[in-house]
Design an enzyme around this catalytic site. Structure first.
Site, mmCIF file in Angstrom:
data_model
loop_
_atom_site.group_PDB
_atom_site.id
_atom_site.type_symbol
_atom_site.label_atom_id
_atom_site.label_comp_id
_atom_site.label_asym_id
_atom_site.label_seq_id
_atom_site.Cartn_x
_atom_site.Cartn_y
_atom_site.Cartn_z
ATOM 1 N N LYS A 50 4.117 11.833 -3.885
ATOM 2 C CA LYS A 50 4.932 10.336 -2.846
ATOM 3 C C LYS A 50 5.743 11.194 -1.913
ATOM 4 O O LYS A 50 6.899 12.339 -2.393
ATOM 5 C CB LYS A 50 5.911 9.957 -3.888
ATOM 6 C CG LYS A 50 6.823 8.515 -3.508
ATOM 7 C CD LYS A 50 7.380 8.214 -4.730
ATOM 8 C CE LYS A 50 7.830 6.846 -5.095
ATOM 9 N NZ LYS A 50 8.369 6.073 -6.223
ATOM 10 N N GLY B 8 0.508 -1.554 -0.276
ATOM 11 C CA GLY B 8 -0.100 -0.178 -0.243
ATOM 12 C C GLY B 8 0.887 1.477 0.066
ATOM 13 O O GLY B 8 2.081 1.667 -0.024
ATOM 14 N N ASP C 42 9.178 5.773 7.932
ATOM 15 C CA ASP C 42 8.213 7.784 8.313
ATOM 16 C C ASP C 42 7.331 8.072 7.647
ATOM 17 O O ASP C 42 7.097 9.491 7.152
ATOM 18 C CB ASP C 42 9.820 8.024 7.940
ATOM 19 C CG ASP C 42 10.506 8.270 6.991
ATOM 20 O OD1 ASP C 42 10.150 8.100 6.377
ATOM 21 O OD2 ASP C 42 11.569 8.542 7.406
ATOM 22 N N ASP D 63 3.845 -4.573 -7.539
ATOM 23 C CA ASP D 63 3.202 -4.044 -6.957
ATOM 24 C C ASP D 63 4.176 -2.868 -7.746
ATOM 25 O O ASP D 63 3.485 -1.456 -7.964
ATOM 26 C CB ASP D 63 3.472 -3.543 -4.938
ATOM 27 C CG ASP D 63 5.209 -3.808 -5.099
ATOM 28 O OD1 ASP D 63 5.918 -5.048 -5.454
ATOM 29 O OD2 ASP D 63 5.557 -2.334 -4.499
ATOM 30 N N ARG E 284 -2.180 -1.728 -9.826
ATOM 31 C CA ARG E 284 -1.332 -2.208 -10.366
ATOM 32 C C ARG E 284 -0.955 -3.853 -10.368
ATOM 33 O O ARG E 284 -2.536 -4.146 -10.089
ATOM 34 C CB ARG E 284 0.190 -1.497 -8.687
ATOM 35 C CG ARG E 284 0.344 -0.307 -8.684
ATOM 36 C CD ARG E 284 -0.001 -0.080 -6.819
ATOM 37 N NE ARG E 284 0.133 1.151 -6.898
ATOM 38 C CZ ARG E 284 1.741 1.718 -6.751
ATOM 39 N NH1 ARG E 284 2.822 0.851 -6.495
ATOM 40 N NH2 ARG E 284 2.038 2.926 -6.158
ATOM 41 N N ASP F 298 6.979 3.926 -9.872
ATOM 42 C CA ASP F 298 8.355 3.789 -9.437
ATOM 43 C C ASP F 298 9.417 4.058 -9.854
ATOM 44 O O ASP F 298 10.106 2.348 -9.754
ATOM 45 C CB ASP F 298 7.879 2.544 -8.597
ATOM 46 C CG ASP F 298 6.952 3.112 -7.315
ATOM 47 O OD1 ASP F 298 5.797 4.212 -7.450
ATOM 48 O OD2 ASP F 298 6.549 2.122 -7.090
HETATM 49 P P1 AMP Z 1 8.762 0.385 -3.442
HETATM 50 O O1 AMP Z 1 10.010 -0.149 -3.119
HETATM 51 O O2 AMP Z 1 9.267 2.563 -3.040
HETATM 52 O O3 AMP Z 1 8.044 0.591 -4.369
HETATM 53 O O4 AMP Z 1 8.017 1.155 -2.209
HETATM 54 C C1 AMP Z 1 7.707 -0.338 -1.902
HETATM 55 C C2 AMP Z 1 6.570 -0.347 -0.519
HETATM 56 O O5 AMP Z 1 7.168 -0.271 0.691
HETATM 57 C C3 AMP Z 1 5.456 0.390 -0.489
HETATM 58 O O6 AMP Z 1 4.032 0.021 -0.079
HETATM 59 C C4 AMP Z 1 5.478 1.802 0.337
HETATM 60 O O7 AMP Z 1 4.630 2.418 0.464
HETATM 61 C C5 AMP Z 1 6.492 1.608 1.470
HETATM 62 N N1 AMP Z 1 8.031 1.991 1.555
HETATM 63 C C6 AMP Z 1 8.653 2.885 1.458
HETATM 64 N N2 AMP Z 1 9.142 3.540 0.976
HETATM 65 C C7 AMP Z 1 8.372 4.278 2.342
HETATM 66 C C8 AMP Z 1 8.613 4.699 3.628
HETATM 67 N N3 AMP Z 1 10.042 5.926 4.026
HETATM 68 N N4 AMP Z 1 7.978 5.184 4.852
HETATM 69 C C9 AMP Z 1 6.993 4.062 4.626
HETATM 70 N N5 AMP Z 1 6.908 3.165 3.395
HETATM 71 C C10 AMP Z 1 7.361 2.886 2.468
HETATM 72 MG MG MG Z 2 7.106 1.135 -5.265
#
Ligand code: AMP
Ligand code: MG
Length: 485
Positions: free
Chosen positions: A109, A86, A121, A248, A179, A258
């Site tokens: 983002k 999510g 965070d 995702d 997605r 992404d």
């Molecule tokens: P990503 O690898 O960027 O596609 O993210 C994978 C998952 O990790 C997604 O559910 C993001 O929302 C979560 N996520 C990535 N970075 C953060 C962050 N700094 N704080 C909270 N959730 C994160």
């Molecule tokens: Mg992502």
């Protein structure tokens, strides 16, 4: 022009998202607004290029009519299924209708914690935000389907990563943020009613022709596959490595989404991996089509309850569609690489010639982008010096050239035209991107701006910027890229 939102996703059932209050952002400041994109969306840069715009596009305050939500999704990360991911650091601000009637999501983002943040965070920092801005815009200029960057906003916070970094939010625009993992989210919960709603919604928004098919779920799967096959072939054609092709991070719309540790390959090597988190090389350059196929098989599985009939027959029908991926992809690959060698209508027999050239490039450790651009210039000018130098370590090039010219025949002008439009001179080379981000961290955005301007005309000759065509010099090469999350 006011910002007018249409919140169709927020009208879906509660399981699809969580409502999100405005974020506590100390001092939002607009760092970079994409004026051209704002115009295209019919928003008008004047609406956004001010304190209100910075507040809206960072999530500090919501514009009237917005109903922001953090979207729910699941996903396979490096092959491991995670039932709930999510929007952990993102927010769907709302949808806008462009003047031509096209619907776009505006998504933030780095706007702070949500119900899906788990241990994170919810924040983003300047470097990765500008990285996504730059590479996404470069992809758009290359003509490759992608989410776009609408703005980068500084939050005024210091966010701790490896070291203290300026907090930032990226406002991005996408055809939607549905997605493969969104389908998986409902499938794994066996919430087939929600799954049905999601399919109907995705069909209406992206593939309306599938609604009238015998089995809409099968038609939808086929349509998503066609767009993914085309997309990944386009990536391969410019040497793009996504780096985190988790389910995702695969958009149903067929847009690249992404941008994390993604990178453009310099030296041609099919095994190239840049991402520091991809230890096994799962998402290496040459693996991308296979992974796309695998991800689409996960989508197919999630659609199983939506195919009428006995489960076994339904599964076979879905498998039948998924099995079509390699042929779809091979066709797209041939079209992309055919154009790269000047064949507007390549035939299956041409595949060997393309592969032979790639093998020469691999032998010579040639720069992928430069080799094709030099080949283009050689055909245009009949000066073969640069391409011969690039492939000097592959003596068989003379033979290949002979075969190639014979195949092209007399009409070289047409071939040159195809090649100029298929072989960029300017890609976001990692060392240039890193230099732009480093300068931005030191408060100087001019390097970023200059690079962005160059990358907005990737196929044009820009003699004044010839240095930006060059691969990294000794010691300049970037060995690994990081997510920065
Ligand atoms: P990503 O690898 O960027 O596609 O993210 C994978 C998952 O990790 C997604 O559910 C993001 O929302 C979560 N996520 C990535 N970075 C953060 C962050 N700094 N704080 C909270 N959730 C994160
Ligand atoms: Mg992502």
């Amino acid at each position: 022009m006011p910002l007018t939102f249409h919140n169709t996703y927020a009208r879906l059932p509660d399981q699809f998202f969580s409502h999100q209050p405005a974020a506590d952002i100390p001092a939002p400041v607009m760092l970079k607004l994409n004026q051209a994109l704002a115009d295209r969306l019919g928003i008008g840069a004047a609406t956004l290029d001010n304190a209100n715009g910075a507040a809206f596009l960072s999530g500090a305050a919501f514009p009237e009519g917005a109903e922001p939500v953090a979207m729910a999704y699941a996903g396979h990360q490096f092959g491991n299924f995670v039932p709930q991911l999510g929007d952990g650091r993102a927010l769907l601000l709302g949808e806008v209708l462009a003047p031509d009637g096209t619907r776009f999501d505006i998504h933030l983002k780095g706007s702070g914690r949500t119900q899906f943040s788990r241990g994170g965070d919810g924040k983003a920092v300047l470097g990765p935000v500008l990285r996504e801005y730059l590479i996404g815009e470069a992809m758009a200029a290359l003509g490759i389907p992608t989410t776009r960057a609408l703005a980068a906003v500084l939050t005024g916070e210091t966010v701790w990563r490896e070291e203290p970094e300026p907090g930032a939010v990226l406002a991005r625009v996408a055809a939607s943020h549905i997605r493969v993992g969104t389908f998986q989210f409902f499938y794994v919960r066996q919430d087939f009613e929600a799954l049905r709603r999601l399919l109907d919604y995705a069909i209406e928004r992206h593939y309306p022709q599938a609604a009238s098919a015998d089995v809409p779920a099968l038609a939808f799967l086929g349509a998503v596959m066609a767009r993914q096959a085309a997309l990944v072939a386009r990536w391969m054609g410019v040497g793009f490595i996504h780096g985190v092709m988790n389910t995702d991070n695969m958009a149903i719309s067929g847009e690249t989404i992404d941008y994390g540790p993604c990178a453009f390959m310099d030296i041609y090597d099919p095994g190239t991996v840049y991402s520091s988190i991809d230890q096994m090389g799962r998402y290496a350059y040459a693996n991308q089509p296979r992974i796309a196929h695998w991800n689409l098989a996960q989508l197919a599985q999630s659609l199983l309850p939506l195919v009428p009939g006995e489960p076994e027959a339904a599964a076979n029908a879905l498998q039948g569609v998924v099995d079509g991926f390699p042929a779809l992809y091979d066709g797209e690959w041939l079209a992309v690489f055919g154009r790269k060698i000047g064949l507007a209508a390549p035939a299956p027999e041409d595949q060997a010639m393309i592969e032979d050239l790639l093998a020469l490039m691999a032998d010579a450790k040639a720069d992928f982008t430069l080799a094709f651009r030099h080949l283009t210039r050689a055909l245009a000018t009949d000066n073969w010096q640069d391409i011969e130098a690039t492939l000097a370590a592959a003596p068989d090039f003379a033979d290949w050239r002979h075969r190639w010219l014979a195949r092209l025949g007399a009409d070289r002008a047409l071939a040159v035209k195809a090649m100029v439009g298929a072989n960029p001179a300017f890609i976001p080379r990692n060392h240039r991107v890193e230099a732009a981000l480093q300068a931005a961290r030191n408060g100087d955005l001019s390097v970023f701006e200059h690079l962005l301007a160059i990358l907005s005309r990737p196929y044009a000759e820009q003699p004044e910027n010839a240095a930006f065509e060059a691969p990294p010099g000794p010691g300049e090469a970037v060995q690994a890229t990081f997510c920065g999350t």
